[in-house]
Write a protein that holds these residues in place. Structure first.
Motif, mmCIF file in Angstrom:
data_model
loop_
_atom_site.group_PDB
_atom_site.id
_atom_site.type_symbol
_atom_site.label_atom_id
_atom_site.label_comp_id
_atom_site.label_asym_id
_atom_site.label_seq_id
_atom_site.Cartn_x
_atom_site.Cartn_y
_atom_site.Cartn_z
ATOM 1 N N ALA A 30 46.871 47.266 39.687
ATOM 2 C CA ALA A 30 48.061 46.518 38.764
ATOM 3 C C ALA A 30 49.357 47.065 39.500
ATOM 4 N N PHE A 31 49.548 48.204 39.405
ATOM 5 C CA PHE A 31 50.826 48.520 40.170
ATOM 6 C C PHE A 31 51.127 49.067 41.507
ATOM 7 N N VAL A 32 50.266 49.345 42.123
ATOM 8 C CA VAL A 32 50.227 49.798 43.390
ATOM 9 C C VAL A 32 49.766 48.694 44.523
ATOM 10 N N GLY A 36 46.739 41.769 40.657
ATOM 11 C CA GLY A 36 46.762 40.865 39.630
ATOM 12 C C GLY A 36 45.298 41.036 38.953
ATOM 13 N N PHE A 37 45.187 40.302 37.876
ATOM 14 C CA PHE A 37 44.344 40.381 36.938
ATOM 15 C C PHE A 37 42.791 39.897 37.709
ATOM 16 N N TRP A 38 42.769 38.847 38.181
ATOM 17 C CA TRP A 38 41.649 37.972 38.930
ATOM 18 C C TRP A 38 41.653 38.640 40.250
ATOM 19 N N HIS A 66 40.153 42.958 36.704
ATOM 20 C CA HIS A 66 39.214 42.410 35.443
ATOM 21 C C HIS A 66 38.008 43.564 35.359
ATOM 22 N N TYR A 67 37.279 43.644 36.461
ATOM 23 C CA TYR A 67 36.037 44.552 36.720
ATOM 24 C C TYR A 67 36.216 45.727 35.931
ATOM 25 N N ASP A 68 37.364 46.584 36.299
ATOM 26 C CA ASP A 68 37.561 47.714 35.813
ATOM 27 C C ASP A 68 37.977 47.804 34.325
#
Length: 143
Positions: A88-90, A94-96, A104-106
């Motif tokens: 998400a931050f590095v 995005g979510f998908w 999303h998997y994580d």
């Protein structure tokens, strides 16, 4: 409630633990076997990748077998929080994500580990066998 529901709940938790353990043992084995290549792929230092691999491997075995179940689940939750942070931050996936490579998997595996933590893996665990004896655990499987 239907009389077979408690049995079905334990089957579902056991199957979820087994599959989750398989995923993390496989991943951890890959990271531990070739930490240098994994470090390049993940953009992390080699010692961190090796640590993550060992945690995945041991916690996956613990969750699958139900040994130190809550401790193992916490280890997997920490790994998944790290994976979500990285994506998400590095990497800003995005979510998908692109090509389903988002976090999303994580998040799903984090929530599975949280469920395993909350239920202590269910009634059919090595922890419970050691605490209450095998007859008690096996006896709980009878309808």
């Amino acid at each position: 409630m239907l009389p077979f529901m408690p049995f079905l709940e334990q089957i579902a938790l056991l199957a979820l633990r087994a599959l989750t353990g398989l995923v993390f043992v496989w991943s951890g084995f890959g990271h531990s076997r070739d930490p240098e290549e994994s470090a390049k792929d993940l953009g992390l230092p080699k010692p961190i990748v090796l640590l993550v691999g060992i945690v995945e491997l041991l916690a996956g075995l613990g969750v699958a077998g139900g040994l130190l179940t809550r401790f193992s689940a916490i280890g997997l939750m920490v790994v998944m929080l790290g994976a979500m942070h990285r994506k998400a931050f590095v990497w800003h996936t995005g979510f998908w994500g692109k090509n389903a490579s988002g976090w999303h998997y994580d998040l799903i595996f984090f929530l599975i580990a949280l469920l395993i933590f909350a239920t202590n893996g269910g009634e059919w665990t090595i922890d419970r066998m050691m605490l209450f004896g095998a007859k008690t655990v096996i006896g709980s499987a009878v309808l």
